[in-house]
Scaffold this motif. Structure first.
Motif, PDB file in Angstrom:
ATOM      1  N   ASP A  30       0.807  -1.228   0.000  1.00 57.98           N
ATOM      2  CA  ASP A  30       0.000   0.000   0.000  1.00 57.98           C
ATOM      3  C   ASP A  30       0.842   1.280   0.000  1.00 57.98           C
ATOM      4  OD1 ASP A  30      -2.400  -1.448  -0.038  1.00 57.98           O
ATOM      5  OD2 ASP A  30      -2.470  -1.541   2.148  1.00 57.98           O
ATOM      6  N   VAL A  31       2.072   1.218  -0.474  1.00 54.82           N
ATOM      7  CA  VAL A  31       2.930   2.401  -0.553  1.00 54.82           C
ATOM      8  C   VAL A  31       2.887   2.951  -1.977  1.00 54.82           C
ATOM      9  CG1 VAL A  31       5.303   3.254  -0.391  1.00 54.82           C
ATOM     10  CG2 VAL A  31       4.457   1.605   1.277  1.00 54.82           C
ATOM     11  N   LEU A  32       2.508   4.229  -2.118  1.00 53.54           N
ATOM     12  CA  LEU A  32       2.484   4.876  -3.427  1.00 53.54           C
ATOM     13  C   LEU A  32       3.828   5.501  -3.766  1.00 53.54           C
ATOM     14  CD1 LEU A  32      -0.984   6.641  -3.217  1.00 53.54           C
ATOM     15  CD2 LEU A  32      -0.402   4.507  -4.384  1.00 53.54           C
ATOM     16  N   LEU A  53       7.585  12.414  -6.122  1.00 53.43           N
ATOM     17  CA  LEU A  53       7.471  11.248  -5.268  1.00 53.43           C
ATOM     18  C   LEU A  53       8.545  10.215  -5.633  1.00 53.43           C
ATOM     19  CD1 LEU A  53       5.427  10.519  -3.036  1.00 53.43           C
ATOM     20  CD2 LEU A  53       4.152   9.245  -4.766  1.00 53.43           C
ATOM     21  N   ILE A  54       9.238   9.700  -4.625  1.00 48.73           N
ATOM     22  CA  ILE A  54      10.253   8.671  -4.829  1.00 48.73           C
ATOM     23  C   ILE A  54       9.521   7.344  -4.965  1.00 48.73           C
ATOM     24  CG2 ILE A  54      12.266   7.535  -3.831  1.00 48.73           C
ATOM     25  CD1 ILE A  54      12.663  10.224  -2.208  1.00 48.73           C
ATOM     26  N   LYS A  55       9.738   6.677  -6.082  1.00 52.58           N
ATOM     27  CA  LYS A  55       8.972   5.475  -6.414  1.00 52.58           C
ATOM     28  C   LYS A  55       9.311   4.298  -5.507  1.00 52.58           C
ATOM     29  CE  LYS A  55       8.378   6.713 -11.208  1.00 52.58           C
ATOM     30  NZ  LYS A  55       8.525   6.305 -12.597  1.00 52.58           N
ATOM     31  N   PRO A  56       8.281   3.500  -5.159  1.00 50.27           N
ATOM     32  CA  PRO A  56       8.521   2.276  -4.389  1.00 50.27           C
ATOM     33  C   PRO A  56       8.957   1.144  -5.311  1.00 50.27           C
ATOM     34  CG  PRO A  56       6.187   2.506  -4.802  1.00 50.27           C
ATOM     35  CD  PRO A  56       6.860   3.729  -5.394  1.00 50.27           C
ATOM     36  N   SER A  57       9.193  -0.003  -4.722  1.00 51.40           N
ATOM     37  CA  SER A  57       9.552  -1.201  -5.472  1.00 51.40           C
ATOM     38  C   SER A  57       8.394  -1.627  -6.367  1.00 51.40           C
ATOM     39  CB  SER A  57       9.876  -2.326  -4.486  1.00 51.40           C
ATOM     40  OG  SER A  57      10.004  -3.551  -5.152  1.00 51.40           O
TER      41      SER A  57
END
Length: 82
Positions: A30-32, A53-57
């Motif tokens: 649930d991390v955007l 925004l720093i992108k997640p995996s």
């Protein structure tokens, strides 16, 4: 829920000027994405240091490593990040 496994900041060993903030997550369900904030003191005003925004995996179920170069810092000063 995000599980943060590791968070640190190190001076770039090649250029000796940039501060590289690194963190590792155990998962990113649930991390955007991430925003990184910096203050001049532990209780100081937090200022966002990333423009986007720093992108997640791509896979939220696995551990992931992230890095951000803080080019806006002043050499020799102490900063606090969240």
């Amino acid at each position: 829920m995000l599980a943060l496994a590791y968070f640190t900041g190190l001076i770039d060993r090649v250029q000796h000027t940039n501060l590289v903030i690194r963190w590792t997550t155990e998962n990113e369900i649930d991390v955007l994405g991430y925003n990184l904030y910096r203050a001049d003191s532990p209780d100081g005003e937090l200022v966002q240091v990333n423009d986007v925004l720093i992108k997640p995996s791509l896979d939220p179920l696995v551990s992931s490593e992230h890095a951000f170069v803080d080019e806006g810092r002043v050499r020799g000063r102490t900063y606090y990040y969240v």
